[in-house]
Scaffold this motif. Structure first.
Motif, short mmCIF file in Angstrom:
data_model
loop_
_atom_site.label_atom_id
_atom_site.label_comp_id
_atom_site.label_asym_id
_atom_site.label_seq_id
_atom_site.Cartn_x
_atom_site.Cartn_y
_atom_site.Cartn_z
N THR A 178 40.44 -13.06 -46.98
CA THR A 178 39.05 -12.56 -47.70
C THR A 178 39.45 -11.08 -47.59
O THR A 178 40.59 -10.70 -47.27
N ALA A 179 38.51 -10.30 -47.84
CA ALA A 179 38.60 -8.65 -47.97
C ALA A 179 37.28 -8.27 -47.24
O ALA A 179 36.02 -8.67 -47.75
N VAL A 180 37.35 -7.19 -46.49
CA VAL A 180 36.18 -6.70 -45.86
C VAL A 180 36.29 -5.07 -45.93
O VAL A 180 37.40 -4.69 -45.77
N PRO A 181 35.16 -4.42 -45.90
CA PRO A 181 35.44 -3.03 -45.48
C PRO A 181 35.87 -2.49 -44.34
O PRO A 181 35.57 -3.23 -43.29
N VAL A 182 36.84 -1.79 -44.36
CA VAL A 182 37.46 -1.28 -43.01
C VAL A 182 36.50 -0.85 -42.06
O VAL A 182 36.98 -1.40 -40.86
N LYS A 183 35.43 -0.13 -42.37
CA LYS A 183 34.75 0.03 -41.13
C LYS A 183 33.45 -0.91 -41.00
O LYS A 183 32.70 -0.47 -40.10
N ALA A 184 33.47 -1.99 -41.33
CA ALA A 184 32.54 -2.97 -41.14
C ALA A 184 32.67 -3.74 -39.67
O ALA A 184 34.04 -3.85 -39.68
N PRO A 185 31.66 -4.43 -39.17
CA PRO A 185 32.04 -5.06 -38.09
C PRO A 185 32.75 -6.21 -38.23
O PRO A 185 33.62 -6.70 -37.42
N ALA A 186 32.75 -6.83 -39.44
CA ALA A 186 33.61 -8.12 -39.89
C ALA A 186 35.08 -7.83 -39.80
O ALA A 186 35.68 -8.54 -39.71
N ASN A 187 35.48 -6.66 -39.61
CA ASN A 187 37.02 -6.08 -39.78
C ASN A 187 37.46 -6.20 -38.27
O ASN A 187 38.88 -6.18 -37.91
N GLN A 188 36.48 -6.37 -37.19
CA GLN A 188 36.89 -6.45 -35.90
C GLN A 188 37.79 -7.59 -35.76
O GLN A 188 37.35 -8.92 -36.10
N PRO A 189 38.85 -7.83 -34.83
CA PRO A 189 39.63 -8.85 -34.83
C PRO A 189 38.82 -10.18 -34.35
O PRO A 189 39.12 -11.32 -34.99
N SER A 190 38.02 -10.18 -33.29
CA SER A 190 37.20 -11.37 -32.77
C SER A 190 36.49 -11.86 -33.87
O SER A 190 36.51 -13.10 -33.94
N LEU A 191 35.75 -10.94 -34.79
CA LEU A 191 34.75 -11.66 -35.73
C LEU A 191 35.82 -12.05 -36.97
O LEU A 191 35.21 -13.22 -37.39
N ALA A 192 36.74 -11.38 -37.28
CA ALA A 192 37.60 -11.70 -38.38
C ALA A 192 38.21 -12.94 -38.15
O ALA A 192 38.24 -13.93 -39.02
N ALA A 193 38.58 -13.12 -36.98
CA ALA A 193 39.42 -14.42 -36.42
C ALA A 193 38.37 -15.57 -36.39
O ALA A 193 38.54 -16.60 -37.08
N ALA A 194 37.11 -15.59 -36.01
CA ALA A 194 36.17 -16.47 -35.90
C ALA A 194 35.87 -16.69 -37.34
O ALA A 194 35.76 -18.13 -37.81
N LYS A 195 35.65 -15.94 -38.28
CA LYS A 195 35.33 -16.28 -39.57
C LYS A 195 36.21 -16.98 -40.24
O LYS A 195 35.81 -18.05 -41.13
N LEU A 196 37.45 -16.37 -40.27
CA LEU A 196 38.48 -17.19 -41.20
C LEU A 196 38.67 -18.53 -40.74
O LEU A 196 39.27 -19.45 -41.45
N ALA A 197 38.88 -18.58 -39.42
CA ALA A 197 39.22 -20.08 -38.79
C ALA A 197 38.04 -21.06 -38.94
O ALA A 197 38.38 -22.16 -39.44
N GLU A 198 36.75 -20.62 -38.99
CA GLU A 198 35.77 -21.56 -39.27
C GLU A 198 36.02 -22.02 -40.73
O GLU A 198 35.62 -23.18 -41.21
N ALA A 199 36.15 -20.94 -41.79
CA ALA A 199 36.37 -21.37 -43.08
C ALA A 199 37.61 -22.05 -43.24
O ALA A 199 37.63 -23.43 -44.06
N LEU A 200 38.81 -22.02 -42.60
CA LEU A 200 39.90 -22.72 -42.71
C LEU A 200 39.60 -24.28 -42.40
O LEU A 200 40.47 -24.98 -43.03
N PHE A 201 39.01 -24.55 -41.47
CA PHE A 201 38.74 -25.71 -40.84
C PHE A 201 37.50 -26.65 -41.28
O PHE A 201 37.17 -27.60 -41.00
N LYS A 202 36.80 -26.00 -42.18
CA LYS A 202 35.54 -26.78 -42.79
C LYS A 202 35.91 -27.94 -43.66
O LYS A 202 36.96 -28.00 -44.39
N ASP A 203 35.30 -28.85 -43.16
CA ASP A 203 35.66 -30.15 -43.91
C ASP A 203 37.06 -30.59 -43.44
O ASP A 203 37.58 -31.31 -44.53
N PHE A 204 37.68 -30.31 -42.60
CA PHE A 204 38.90 -30.65 -42.22
C PHE A 204 39.15 -32.21 -42.24
O PHE A 204 38.32 -33.05 -41.99
N PRO A 205 40.30 -32.59 -42.87
CA PRO A 205 41.61 -31.65 -43.29
C PRO A 205 41.31 -31.10 -44.55
O PRO A 205 42.17 -30.43 -44.88
N GLY A 206 40.22 -31.56 -45.21
CA GLY A 206 40.15 -30.94 -46.67
C GLY A 206 40.81 -31.46 -47.65
O GLY A 206 41.86 -32.41 -47.37
#
Length: 215
Positions: A178-206
């Motif tokens: 994904t892409a997020v604004p550099v200054k957005a909270p979503a660019n923080q490592p913990s939030l970015a990691a949680a969002k990407l991991a959740e999306a990646l494993f949605k309906d696993f194995p997909g």
């Protein structure tokens, strides 16, 4: 070669960014896997590799970190914890210390800032990293700032591969970006990691070989 994502995905990202300063744009997810359904049975044990994912797979690794480069431990821990949480939500069980597990999970991530002219910054933070047939650019680096010029954007990518620990054969691998604004909270490592991991494993194995957009 830079890969362009669908117009619909770009439009959705633009709407998300314009509607809320802290909104996270859609995450584009692609998974590939073998016919290894028994591997995902609840209770199957796994171990997460301490080394980054550098070996080529479906997503070929175009570069590796320079010799002696230190792993960014805080960001690595954020992605490791996020993937670990998602694996356990699928019913998989982390192996104990010294215990042999049938599954070996490998992780890599990448974060790079989009340049004003549309390229990617040569300075990025990441471990491993791979894009393979998907091109060398994320293609999501747009942002609409209703108060004036475009926002500075950061490309965020997460790669995970699950191997047969005994043979080294890749059973499942996926990429979320994904892409997020550099200054957005979503660019923080913990939030970015949680969002990407959740999306990646949605309906696993997909569905293998299919690219989806996860909001």
């Amino acid at each position: 070669m830079t890969r362009h994502v669908s117009a619909a995905l770009l439009a959705a990202a633009a709407l998300a960014l314009g509607g809320c300063a802290t909104a996270v744009p859609p995450v584009e997810v692609t998974r590939f896997h073998t016919n290894a359904a028994p591997s995902w049975a609840p209770g199957t044990r796994y171990a997460i590799a301490t080394a980054p994912l550098d070996a080529p797979g479906t997503f070929d690794a175009p570069r590796t970190r320079p010799p002696g480069a230190a792993m960014p431990s805080l960001e690595w821990n954020s992605y490791r914890a996020a993937v670990d949480q998602q694996l356990q939500r699928q019913g998989l069980v982390p192996a104990g210390s010294g215990e042999r597990a049938p599954l070996l999970v490998r992780i890599s991530f990448d974060r790079a800032e989009q340049l004003p002219e549309g390229g990617r910054s040569p300075v990025s933070v990441g471990v491993g990293g791979s894009t393979g047939s998907y091109g060398s650019g994320v293609g999501l680096g747009i942002g609409i700032n209703l108060g004036g010029g475009p926002k500075r954007m950061a490309d965020l990518q997460l790669f995970v591969r699950i191997d047969n620990a005994a043979t080294g054969q890749a059973l499942w691998e996926g990429r979320a970006l994904t892409a997020v604004p550099v200054k957005a909270p979503a660019n923080q490592p913990s939030l970015a990691a949680a969002k990407l991991a959740e999306a990646l494993f949605k309906d696993f194995p997909g569905e293998s070989g299919r690219t989806i957009s996860v909001k």
